[in-house]
Write a protein that holds these residues in place. Sequence first.
Motif: not given
Length: 289
Positions: A223-233, A235-237
């Motif tokens: 679940e932490r992986l999923l949240k981090t993926i969305v957050d970093r996607a 933030f990366q923008s």
Amino acid sequence: SLIINADTMLERQKIESTLDYIVTTTKYLDNETGFVQEYLENEIKLGGNALSVIALCEYTERYDNRYMDILNALGNGILDMQKSDGSYIHILDASDFSIKSEYRTVFYDGEATLALAKLYSVTKDKRYLDAAEKAFKYFIENDYTKHSDHWISYAVNEITKYVDNEEYYEFGLKNVANNIEYISNREVTSHTDLEMLMQCFELYERIKDRNIDVKYMDEFPFERLLKTIVDRAEFQSRSFVYPEIAMYLCNPEKYINSFYIREDEYRIRIDDIQHSDLGYYFYCKYYEA
């Protein structure tokens, strides 16, 4: 339809012109072993061979076999730079193929191992798979998760397409799990984070799809992986050169739709663009999942 075909032809011509350049810069140790030569520094870099092999494999998988000879030669060059313990020599002197530097950057190790695994997928030559496995034995024994390296994530994701080894799966999951706090709290954009996270997601899905028994799955923070993926996607923008950013630069048409490093005087590098593109490609590919 005609426009699409024309675009596709132009795309392929651009790709082939780049690969043809690799051919012209390859220097041969013997008839079967080649290295990409960097003329400016008169060096042969492990990473140069590795990234060239990866590109050539991608072309071969999509189009045809015209580059198979040089693909095998560069693959053999990587084998020539691997030590008996699975680690690699990083830099050779292009003049005489002597060792110039044992080590340059940890990224070369993951790049080379990914290249070997992809070579196996194209050639089915077990020498390349055996060499990749030897490298992973070294990575695991020396805990390469401490490097937070996206290339390692690519490499372990690739090799587990052909080898179901619980150690590899655990290592691949830990490569992100052991670094997820650092990635999550990073206050600057990093063009490789999303790639690393998405490779781990694909690895996790493979374990589930194949119903492989990996004990570490019980403690992996999915679940932490999923949240981090969305957050970093998201933030990366912030590093994308939108029109509203480009209009303040000296040459807006040149910089628009690229990626920059805000903290490094708005630096734009070709590899930053490449890493960002691939990260978002995998994010879009698996978005529904």
